[in-house]
Design a protein around this motif. Sequence first.
Motif, PDB file in Angstrom:
ATOM      1  N   GLU A   1       0.836  -1.215   0.000  1.00  9.29           N
ATOM      2  CA  GLU A   1       0.000   0.000   0.000  1.00  9.29           C
ATOM      3  C   GLU A   1       0.868   1.261   0.000  1.00  9.29           C
ATOM      4  O   GLU A   1       0.658   2.168  -0.819  1.00  9.29           O
ATOM      5  CB  GLU A   1      -0.920  -0.036   1.224  1.00  9.29           C
ATOM      6  N   GLN A   2       1.858   1.311   0.888  1.00  7.23           N
ATOM      7  CA  GLN A   2       2.703   2.495   0.974  1.00  7.23           C
ATOM      8  C   GLN A   2       3.611   2.635  -0.256  1.00  7.23           C
ATOM      9  O   GLN A   2       3.858   3.743  -0.732  1.00  7.23           O
ATOM     10  CB  GLN A   2       3.554   2.443   2.249  1.00  7.23           C
TER      11      GLN A   2
ATOM     12  N   ASN B   1       2.947   1.612  -3.402  1.00  8.56           N
ATOM     13  CA  ASN B   1       2.155   2.115  -4.533  1.00  8.56           C
ATOM     14  C   ASN B   1       1.679   3.551  -4.310  1.00  8.56           C
ATOM     15  O   ASN B   1       1.573   4.328  -5.262  1.00  8.56           O
ATOM     16  CB  ASN B   1       0.954   1.198  -4.777  1.00  8.56           C
ATOM     17  N   THR B   2       1.380   3.899  -3.054  1.00 10.29           N
ATOM     18  CA  THR B   2       0.965   5.274  -2.739  1.00 10.29           C
ATOM     19  C   THR B   2       2.094   6.249  -3.030  1.00 10.29           C
ATOM     20  O   THR B   2       1.876   7.334  -3.577  1.00 10.29           O
ATOM     21  CB  THR B   2       0.543   5.369  -1.261  1.00 10.29           C
TER      22      THR B   2
ATOM     23  N   TYR C   1       1.245   9.127  -5.573  1.00 10.96           N
ATOM     24  CA  TYR C   1       1.011  10.462  -5.014  1.00 10.96           C
ATOM     25  C   TYR C   1       2.287  11.167  -4.571  1.00 10.96           C
ATOM     26  O   TYR C   1       2.267  12.371  -4.326  1.00 10.96           O
ATOM     27  CB  TYR C   1       0.054  10.375  -3.816  1.00 10.96           C
TER      28      TYR C   1
ATOM     29  N   TYR D   1       4.061  10.483  -1.704  1.00 12.02           N
ATOM     30  CA  TYR D   1       4.291  10.458  -0.256  1.00 12.02           C
ATOM     31  C   TYR D   1       3.938   9.063   0.260  1.00 12.02           C
ATOM     32  O   TYR D   1       3.239   8.290  -0.394  1.00 12.02           O
ATOM     33  CB  TYR D   1       3.448  11.526   0.465  1.00 12.02           C
ATOM     34  N   ALA D   2       4.456   8.791   1.472  1.00 14.01           N
ATOM     35  CA  ALA D   2       4.178   7.501   2.103  1.00 14.01           C
ATOM     36  C   ALA D   2       4.410   7.631   3.590  1.00 14.01           C
ATOM     37  O   ALA D   2       5.134   8.527   4.057  1.00 14.01           O
ATOM     38  CB  ALA D   2       5.079   6.408   1.526  1.00 14.01           C
TER      39      ALA D   2
ATOM     40  N   TYR E   1       4.950  11.355   7.907  1.00 10.12           N
ATOM     41  CA  TYR E   1       4.999  11.006   6.490  1.00 10.12           C
ATOM     42  C   TYR E   1       6.289  11.523   5.882  1.00 10.12           C
ATOM     43  O   TYR E   1       6.880  12.494   6.366  1.00 10.12           O
ATOM     44  CB  TYR E   1       3.805  11.614   5.748  1.00 10.12           C
TER      45      TYR E   1
ATOM     46  N   SER F   1      -4.467   6.840   0.682  1.00  7.94           N
ATOM     47  CA  SER F   1      -3.580   5.891   0.020  1.00  7.94           C
ATOM     48  C   SER F   1      -4.269   5.350  -1.228  1.00  7.94           C
ATOM     49  O   SER F   1      -5.439   5.646  -1.488  1.00  7.94           O
ATOM     50  CB  SER F   1      -3.223   4.741   0.970  1.00  7.94           C
ATOM     51  N   VAL F   2      -3.565   4.526  -1.991  1.00  7.64           N
ATOM     52  CA  VAL F   2      -4.147   3.989  -3.220  1.00  7.64           C
ATOM     53  C   VAL F   2      -5.286   3.020  -2.917  1.00  7.64           C
ATOM     54  O   VAL F   2      -6.161   2.802  -3.747  1.00  7.64           O
ATOM     55  CB  VAL F   2      -3.070   3.264  -4.054  1.00  7.64           C
ATOM     56  N   TYR F   3      -5.272   2.448  -1.705  1.00  8.97           N
ATOM     57  CA  TYR F   3      -6.329   1.518  -1.338  1.00  8.97           C
ATOM     58  C   TYR F   3      -7.448   2.189  -0.545  1.00  8.97           C
ATOM     59  O   TYR F   3      -8.369   1.532  -0.107  1.00  8.97           O
ATOM     60  CB  TYR F   3      -5.750   0.368  -0.504  1.00  8.97           C
ATOM     61  N   ASN F   4      -7.320   3.497  -0.355  1.00  5.81           N
ATOM     62  CA  ASN F   4      -8.327   4.238   0.419  1.00  5.81           C
ATOM     63  C   ASN F   4      -8.872   5.364  -0.460  1.00  5.81           C
ATOM     64  O   ASN F   4      -8.498   6.517  -0.321  1.00  5.81           O
ATOM     65  CB  ASN F   4      -7.676   4.771   1.702  1.00  5.81           C
TER      66      ASN F   4
END
Length: 587
Positions: free
Chosen positions: A124-125, A127-128, A132, A134-135, A143, A157-160
């Motif tokens: 998740e982090q 790909n985010t 975007y 940032y992670a 962050y 995040s990409v999953y949120n």
Amino acid sequence: MDLLQNYADEKEDELDEPENQNDQNPDSAALESSPPRILPSKSAAPKVDDTTLALTVAQARQTQSRPIDPSQHVVAYNPTYEQLWAPIYGPAHPYAKDGIAQGMRNHKLGFVEDASIDSFVFDEQYNTFYKYGYAADPAGSNYIGDLDALEKNNAISVYNIRQNEQKKRKLERKQEAEGGDGMAVDVDPAEVNNPATDSWLMKNRKSPWAGKKEGVQTELTEEQKKYAEEYAKKKEEKGNAGGEKGEHVEDKSTFHGKEEKDYQGRSWVAPPKDAKAANDHCYIPKRLVHTWSGHTKGVSAIRFFPKYGHLILSAGMDTKVKIWDVFNSGKCMRTYMGHSKAVRDISFCNDGTKFLTASYDKNIKYWDTETGQVIRTFSTGKIPYVVKLNPDDDKQNILLAGMSDKKIVQWDMNTKEITQEYDQHLGAVNTITFVDNNRRFVTSSDDKSLRVWEFGIPVVIKYISEPHMHSMPSISLHPNTNWLAAQSLDNQILIYSTRERFQLNKKKRFAGHIVAGYACQVNFSPDGRFVMSGDGEGKCWFWDWKSCKVFRTLKCHEGVCIGCEWHPLEQSKVATCGWDGLIKYWD
């Protein structure tokens, strides 16, 4: 008395004087009480330079802490665990090029330690960050990366995905389904014209097959038609073959007698009317009466015609099955050819008009004895080691076969369907023997065990397996149906009861023959007084049932005597077969 008193007074005066002296001169008392001075000892040995010794000890310690050289053949000390698993330094090692010992590896690239972060959270982090910029920092609660983008996107995040984003995607999918251009109503036109945005990509995306559409082909070409016809023919041939998984060979049969029917119209298979048992007492044969030779390779099994024994059926390793006349001419009457590999087992039905053959070509065939036609062919794609029909007259359509894949398969020969599978053994099934008025059957296997089954129910009701047991490739039922004789591969015949407990009879044990490695058949005389068996040296052994002593041995064959059958009517006659390709008849 006066002298003693004077002596005591003098002693007291002497004791008082030192105390007075101490009071008068304390320095002298301190000097007297101080310890004596110790002078340094002198050694007569010459001085030795211990520098070399210290260096040797240091080198030994360094050696013990150093990793072991993989090219070293002898280790003169007990290495520690850390030394054994330490990385290899120095020149490259063929089994650990990166210097990591083989035992320490848990990954292709070497040793990877377990991280405290979950794989889903890491993805998740990861790909985010790439989407975007940032992670989340795994070391803390803050962050890293583009903080402006973090504030703009509200740290998603990409999953949120945001709620409005989800609604937008739903609308896009709905419009796609309705045939629209895949764009939501509230999309900004500037985004549509910007190739860097998702909206532009959604509008202008194309299928990989776009622009390659052709008109629907209405007619096949000549080449395609020809291929379709050939394919249909092949499929039809497979369907006609019954879908067998074994090797398919054309079924043939040759009659060798003078005529198939006599002057009264009776078939050559019909038993003679005057065939009856002379008496109930059996005798051990002494001499060779007849030899049947016709098989080009070894004979694996023989069976007399049920009840009468005027014919004898033989299964050969030359892929052929032959039936021989016993009473009259003593010649081969018919040869059955339908297998492509050696025939393993044969079995007559109750009236002898039909019989089963099992071969290493993975086929089981049901033959008509008189005409030589194949009535049915069965196969599961595995090698059948033993075939048996249910002995009940009303269940002669039920076939049981012990297979190489540890199963006993039950077919209904009328419908040609598998009605039951008994799957409990851990090795290939070797024998099937019906007991208890055919309500149960006993099977033996390469897993060195015996299992008892209720007919039609695939659950083991008795499991017999002991540490001393060996594989039992042949089992025979005593004529009184109370005992089973099992040929054990440790050169003995064991007797088991067919009662409820199926217990081993430790008082009865028949030995002396050598059968280790061979599936030599064991059998009984019709009156149950004698036990007989072939052996690996070509002999046929006869034991007395009551005393368990060897009664007689006959040298029957060159090589292995694999099968022996007692004639059902003529009490002193026995047939044997061997791997020399001969069938011999003894009286």
